[in-house]
Every structure is written in C-alpha cells, then in structure tokens.
Scaffold this active site. Sequence first.
Site, PDB file in Angstrom:
ATOM      1  N   ASP A 179      21.673 -11.745 -28.513  1.00  0.00           N
ATOM      2  CA  ASP A 179      22.824 -10.854 -28.637  1.00  0.00           C
ATOM      3  C   ASP A 179      22.977 -10.072 -27.340  1.00  0.00           C
ATOM      4  O   ASP A 179      22.008  -9.879 -26.599  1.00  0.00           O
ATOM      5  CB  ASP A 179      22.604  -9.891 -29.819  1.00  0.00           C
ATOM      6  CG  ASP A 179      23.792  -8.975 -30.078  1.00  0.00           C
ATOM      7  OD1 ASP A 179      24.930  -9.372 -29.781  1.00  0.00           O
ATOM      8  OD2 ASP A 179      23.575  -7.855 -30.580  1.00  0.00           O
ATOM      9  N   HIS A 180      24.199  -9.656 -27.052  1.00  0.00           N
ATOM     10  CA  HIS A 180      24.439  -8.752 -25.926  1.00  0.00           C
ATOM     11  C   HIS A 180      24.220  -7.317 -26.386  1.00  0.00           C
ATOM     12  O   HIS A 180      24.774  -6.907 -27.399  1.00  0.00           O
ATOM     13  CB  HIS A 180      25.872  -8.915 -25.407  1.00  0.00           C
ATOM     14  CG  HIS A 180      26.139 -10.243 -24.782  1.00  0.00           C
ATOM     15  ND1 HIS A 180      27.289 -10.978 -25.026  1.00  0.00           N
ATOM     16  CD2 HIS A 180      25.405 -10.985 -23.930  1.00  0.00           C
ATOM     17  CE1 HIS A 180      27.247 -12.098 -24.337  1.00  0.00           C
ATOM     18  NE2 HIS A 180      26.111 -12.135 -23.670  1.00  0.00           N
ATOM     19  N   TYR A 217      28.392  -7.028 -31.074  1.00  0.00           N
ATOM     20  CA  TYR A 217      28.346  -8.002 -32.167  1.00  0.00           C
ATOM     21  C   TYR A 217      28.602  -9.421 -31.673  1.00  0.00           C
ATOM     22  O   TYR A 217      29.568 -10.071 -32.048  1.00  0.00           O
ATOM     23  CB  TYR A 217      29.331  -7.599 -33.276  1.00  0.00           C
ATOM     24  CG  TYR A 217      29.410  -6.104 -33.471  1.00  0.00           C
ATOM     25  CD1 TYR A 217      28.253  -5.376 -33.758  1.00  0.00           C
ATOM     26  CD2 TYR A 217      30.593  -5.404 -33.330  1.00  0.00           C
ATOM     27  CE1 TYR A 217      28.299  -4.001 -33.905  1.00  0.00           C
ATOM     28  CE2 TYR A 217      30.650  -4.028 -33.481  1.00  0.00           C
ATOM     29  CZ  TYR A 217      29.494  -3.326 -33.768  1.00  0.00           C
ATOM     30  OH  TYR A 217      29.542  -1.957 -33.913  1.00  0.00           O
ATOM     31  N   HIS A 218      27.640  -9.904 -30.857  1.00  0.00           N
ATOM     32  CA  HIS A 218      27.698 -11.261 -30.327  1.00  0.00           C
ATOM     33  C   HIS A 218      26.463 -12.073 -30.735  1.00  0.00           C
ATOM     34  O   HIS A 218      25.821 -12.676 -29.880  1.00  0.00           O
ATOM     35  CB  HIS A 218      27.801 -11.233 -28.799  1.00  0.00           C
ATOM     36  CG  HIS A 218      29.072 -10.669 -28.280  1.00  0.00           C
ATOM     37  ND1 HIS A 218      29.248 -10.318 -26.953  1.00  0.00           N
ATOM     38  CD2 HIS A 218      30.256 -10.413 -28.881  1.00  0.00           C
ATOM     39  CE1 HIS A 218      30.477  -9.863 -26.764  1.00  0.00           C
ATOM     40  NE2 HIS A 218      31.102  -9.900 -27.928  1.00  0.00           N
ATOM     41  N   PRO A 219      26.090 -12.122 -31.999  1.00  0.00           N
ATOM     42  CA  PRO A 219      24.902 -12.905 -32.368  1.00  0.00           C
ATOM     43  C   PRO A 219      25.144 -14.401 -32.169  1.00  0.00           C
ATOM     44  O   PRO A 219      26.198 -14.925 -32.517  1.00  0.00           O
ATOM     45  CB  PRO A 219      24.697 -12.561 -33.846  1.00  0.00           C
ATOM     46  CG  PRO A 219      26.054 -12.174 -34.339  1.00  0.00           C
ATOM     47  CD  PRO A 219      26.724 -11.499 -33.181  1.00  0.00           C
TER      48      PRO A 219
END
Length: 626
Positions: free
Chosen positions: A351-352, A551-553
């Site tokens: 994630d970021h 929210y970049h999973p």
Amino acid sequence: MATIITAVSNIANFAINPVTLAGIVPLIAVGMTVFQYSTFDPESHPINVKQILPEYDFVIIGGGSAGAVVANRLSEMSNWTVLLLEAGGDENEISDIPALSGYTQLSDLDWKYQTAPPGDSPYCLAMVGDQCNWPRGKVLGGSSVLNAMIYVRGNRHDYDNWEKMGNTGWSWENVLPYFLKSEDNRNPYLAKTPYHSTGGYLTVQEPPWHTPLAVAFLQAGMELGYENRDVNGEKQTGFMISQGTIRRGSRCSTAKAFLRPIRLRQNLHIAMFAQVTKLMINPQTKRVYGVKFARNKRFHKVRARKEVILSAGAIGSPQILMLSGIGPADHLQELGIPVLSDLKVGHNLQDHVGLGGLTFIVNAPITFQKNRFQTLSVGLEYIMNERGPLTTQGVEGLAFVNTKYANKSIDWPDMQFHFAPSSINSDGEQIKKITALRDRDYNTVYKPLKDAETWTILPLLLRPKSSGWIRLQSTNPFQYPIINPNYFTHKEDIDIITEGIRIAHAISNTSAFQRFGSRPHRIPFPGCRNFEWDTDEYWECCIRHFTFTIYHPTSTCKMGPDTDPDAVVDPRLRVYGVSGLRVIDASIMPNIVSGNTNAPTIMIGEKGSDMIKEDWMNNYGNEQIR
C-alpha cells in the site's frame, strides 16, 4: 420533484451530521444532478436483474474498477453469456458530485474495513484503537465511486520490472495500449499526444475549477527545478494539475463508464446485493465450476460453463480464495478448510502510505473552505454550467519528486505529493470520522485551525519495502479478514517519507507560496511533544501517529511465473493449481505501481479481458492443471 425528493432521502440515509445538513447547496446540487442526467445523459443506471439463470458462460465476482471492465468486454461476444455479481448496490447522487466524495466513506457504499492493531512496528497511533480505516467500495463501480478520481498510470519502470520478474506481456510497451483503449481524454492539449487517446469509455480530464493555490503549486515546482508536465506522458518526474475520471463536472466511475452504456445487452446480467461466499470446485478435477452467493437473505448457486473471474479486489479476492480452499496450507488447516491448492494467497500486501495532516497556513482567503462555497451562486454554477467548486476532486495538484534515496539516473521518483487547497479541518467532524482520528489529537492539533486559511500536502511513499498480509478470522464469509499492512517494518520507508516532508516544506518556502504568507502549522501531536519540532525523530513520531493511506491495497494474489514460489496467478491471470478460474484486479500486481492504482486496475481489466478472449478463441480454455 420526485427525483429531488429521492435525492434528499438519499442524503438522510447517509447520516451526515447536522452541520452538513445545514448546507443548502449540496441539497440543491444533488437534486439537480439527477435532473442533469435525466435531461442530458442518455445512459441510465444498470438494470439489477431479478431472476438469475442457473448457468452462464462467465461469472464475474465484483463489479468494481476491474470487474465492470471485464463485464463490458466479455459481453462484447454476443454468443457468450455473462453474469456480474456485486455485493453492494448502485451509485447515487452524492457519489456523483466530486466535492462530496468524502461523504461516501463510512456509508453503505463502503465495506468499512480497518487495519489490525500494530505489533512491534507501530502505526496509526493517533487513530481510535490504533487502527486505520481502509475504505473499499461496496457498490457497482467499486472504489472508483469512493476515490478522489485521480487518473495516474504509474511509471514505465514498474511494468518493465513486472516483465523482468517473468510476467511476459506486462511491460510498459505492452500495457500502454490498454490504458489508451479505455481513455476518452477531453483536454485537447493532452488528447493530441501519443500518450493519450479519445473515444474510449472512460472520460479523463482536468477539473474545470481550481483555486489560485493550484497555480502556485506548479510555480513552486519550477522554482525547485521540476518541470510542469503530464506525469502520464513520456516522463513522470514533475508537477501537474490533477487529471481525473470526471465527465461534465461529475464523477466518471467504472460503472458509469463501462456498464451504463451497455445496460441493454441481452447477454449480460448484473445482480446487485449478491455477496459471493465460496467458489464451487470439483475436488477430483480441481476445476472451478461455479459460485455460491447470498442475496435477499438466501443462499444461491450459479454455474459457469467456461470460467469464473474473481475481481473482488485486494481484500475480497484473497478472502474468497481462502474460504474456497485456495491459500496457505498451514493457515487453512488451522481453520479446518480442506486445501485444494497451497498458494501464498493474502501475502505480499502492499500500500502507499505517508503522513496525513501536513498542514500549512496562508493569509489570503483563497483556500477551499466549506462555508465559503455553500452558497446559492456556487450551486447554480454547478447546476447550469457543470463548473465551479463542486467539481473539484479535492486534490488539485500532483507531483512526483526524488528524495535523496531515489536513483536520479532514471525517471523513477520515489515520492508522490497530493496537494489540496484545504486542511483536515475544512470539514472537521467528517474528516475526523473518516480518518478515525482520536478526539484528543483532533481537538489539540487541528480544531484550532477552524477559521484559518490552510493547504495540505500528503507525501506518499511510492515503493514501500514493508509489506503485510491478509488472513481469515474464521470460516464465516461475512466476518471481515484480518488486515495487517505491517507499515514501517523497514526503517528506510520512514526515512523516505521524512525527506518528502522536508521537500513539502521547501515548497511552502518558495516565492510562489510566500506571496501568500505560507508557513507550517506547528502544533505537535500530544504523543510527539517530547521531540524537538522538525527533527527526524519528531517526524517519525508523527508518521507513526497520523499514518495516512489513500487506500491503494494491492498484490495479495501475486502474478508470477511457475518458478516463483510466491505466485498465485500466472501471467495470463489463471490461478495455479485449479482450472476455470482467473483473478483480474489490483491483487495480481507483483509490486505496487508508482502512483494511484485506479487507472492501472482498469488497465488490468482491459488486458485480462483480451487474454480470456484470446485463450477461448484459440481453444485454450480446457488447459491442463499446471
């Protein structure tokens, strides 16, 4: 009048706080957005099929950023029947208005996931329960309905590295045509370049409105030696005005882009409020032949003649695989789940992540303040001209910059900035709820900014070394899995973010921002007061407290060759050890891309759909289990 009443009813169902309800402009805008669609948009909402057939050629699980694309492209084959199963419902009027995107989070459109409390490497310490909220879209269109609509593709080196890892056909040269295939760019100066296209389903453009600080942001970048450029073009390093998935001043989700235009295709059925609980797999042949799902308080089954496509996202896809017996053998055996294929499902979670609430104060009344733009004139400008503050994504500018840890000999920056002409206090109670920020920290640090003019930069780590995992809590498909992102287990991740914070301060110190009197907000977090402000130790404490993700999973069903012991799917996205099953969503990324993940996920949907067509047209559908 009926549509406006429906819109107002939808607002009530969102349980927005009384302060927000007092703003009349969002009410007017919501009602008139419905009127806009009825008057100007020939595309109506997708049809929620009541009666599901017992069998289809393809069953797609999840109607999000990838699943909507796959449903569109597979149903182009008129002799194929396609069923799209979506656990949530349809979009509504609130989600269509860019400036109201924050109100979709923690609503019925959101799965409302939370991270597990941290272990030895602390994170989210300023949040209630030391847990960060992880919004994911539980709605047709998925997280493209909840996000800030940022259109970023990532860096060419990301994809070239995927191919070097053994994923044939996934180089930048191979994936660029699929970005172009989707795109309908409505900014002429971009559309004319080799890196953009027109005529696709997905509308991309710059928002029609921004504050004066957006121009200052670009000027600041130039003062620091960065070019103002299209970061989706030939090179990524630089500053730009955000490009977004926006159409006529409204959100262009994947449901609006890919499903509404084809709503009348007879060979496509869309079933909403249908949550898949398990894959149906023949234990002898290990062929996936259908799915089980819950709808209308009943359990149902549907068969797939050709394939099941899993597009439930980086959390949902590994959960469904593990519930079905595909995953780490030791973990499944602990829960009493028969193991059909021992794969590292749920591993490699990436994630970021960065520091939230990095706030700066200016003297001029030029920032985006809610009370300034809740006026009748602003509402009418949106209604009549599809312009004005309600069209803003919130994030007005993007930058990709190099910290001292980056390899500057190649164009592969390690830090991304999201620039917003507002702060966490612009809608204090709502933002506090979204971030799960503790009352102690909000009231101490951000509430004093209630009447201040502020802007924010979110420094995001693009390629974290730390990775986490997703595991089942039980065999109950309705119980959320354990999400452990393992942020900051590698100290280098903290060091890079800290350098990003220092570059953000350098932006504030440029003449472009100094003409507005820009200066950092210096009230320390209660848990960090024992460190001197602006030391490395202070910023590490802040990062571990106000840990922030957009929210970049990704990467929990890793793509790789059969020689990769961590791979879950092969380069054609077929799940190892079983047949009749592919995963097509952000979970297949071997490593997270250097930028926002929505556009790459759409690309994966486009490319995965072509792979399915190629395989079945060449009679590869009955391949042997490898």
